[in-house]
Design an enzyme around this catalytic site. Sequence first.
Site, short mmCIF file in Angstrom:
data_model
loop_
_atom_site.label_atom_id
_atom_site.label_comp_id
_atom_site.label_asym_id
_atom_site.label_seq_id
_atom_site.Cartn_x
_atom_site.Cartn_y
_atom_site.Cartn_z
N VAL A 1 0.84 -1.39 -0.03
CA VAL A 1 0.08 0.06 -0.09
C VAL A 1 0.95 1.22 0.01
O VAL A 1 0.70 2.20 -0.87
CB VAL A 1 -0.94 0.08 1.11
CG1 VAL A 1 -1.92 1.10 1.25
CG2 VAL A 1 -1.86 -1.15 1.24
N CYS A 2 1.96 1.33 0.79
CA CYS A 2 3.06 2.41 1.13
C CYS A 2 3.37 2.66 -0.51
O CYS A 2 3.70 3.88 -0.70
CB CYS A 2 3.79 2.16 1.86
SG CYS A 2 3.27 1.83 3.84
N THR A 3 3.77 1.55 -1.43
CA THR A 3 4.37 1.88 -2.61
C THR A 3 3.57 2.77 -3.43
O THR A 3 4.06 3.52 -4.13
CB THR A 3 4.94 0.47 -3.04
OG1 THR A 3 5.78 -0.32 -2.15
CG2 THR A 3 5.42 0.61 -4.45
N LEU B 1 3.32 6.42 -2.32
CA LEU B 1 4.30 7.23 -2.44
C LEU B 1 4.41 7.46 -4.15
O LEU B 1 4.64 8.63 -4.49
CB LEU B 1 5.73 6.68 -2.02
CG LEU B 1 5.85 6.55 -0.47
CD1 LEU B 1 7.16 5.76 -0.09
CD2 LEU B 1 6.00 7.92 0.03
#
Length: 210
Positions: free
Chosen positions: A44-46, A49
């Site tokens: 999810v973070c990928t 960002l």
Amino acid sequence: MSLQLGDEAPNFTADTTEGIITLHDYLGDGWGVLFSHPKDFTPVCTTELGEVAKLKAEFDKRNVKVLGLSVDPVTDHVKWSQDITDTQGIALNFPLIGDDNRTVASLYDMIHPNANDTLTVRSVFVIGPDKKIKLSITYPASTGRNFEEILRTIDSLQLTAAHSVATPVNWRHGEEVIIVPAVSDEDAKEKFPNGWRAEKPYLRYVPQPE
Ligand code: BEZ
């Protein structure tokens, strides 16, 4: 006690993917968004960002500096940034704090032990030019944020900081706004000489001020 709206955004100096940054110097006299990620090399973070990198010009247009954080070292962030480029089609174009000692995460209460005692939740802090916290939102690790919504809130914050108005539900830049209740009809006549549309005495709409 956790940070509340109107509190000063705690200053810190931290290592980032763009070198050492001191928050208040980095923000200068503009606005800022500080947001946390639970961990590097997570899906999810990928995606988040990559999305913020794509929206960077929108933040710039609003005089907002973005600053991400993850509780891993900058050396890992650098390796991870290649994955962001590979999968999201855009390179990281803003600094990401390496908060492996959790200094900044602790200052901003980004670790919620009943959710996870080591990883951060997805915190978002919007910081005004006076270095005060104007907005904070907390999402769980499993829910990716909507950064278009963060931009929408910044449009509202910047408008309402400059004029005696508030923004109604689902408002978007360019739509009608509401005269704040603290402004009497008498004062409103001076501030809004073209008049307003009243649905109730306390619900007064005007076109968005320039
Ligand atoms: C993610 O970024 O994909 C993620 C991180 C921690 C927990 C769940 C999802």
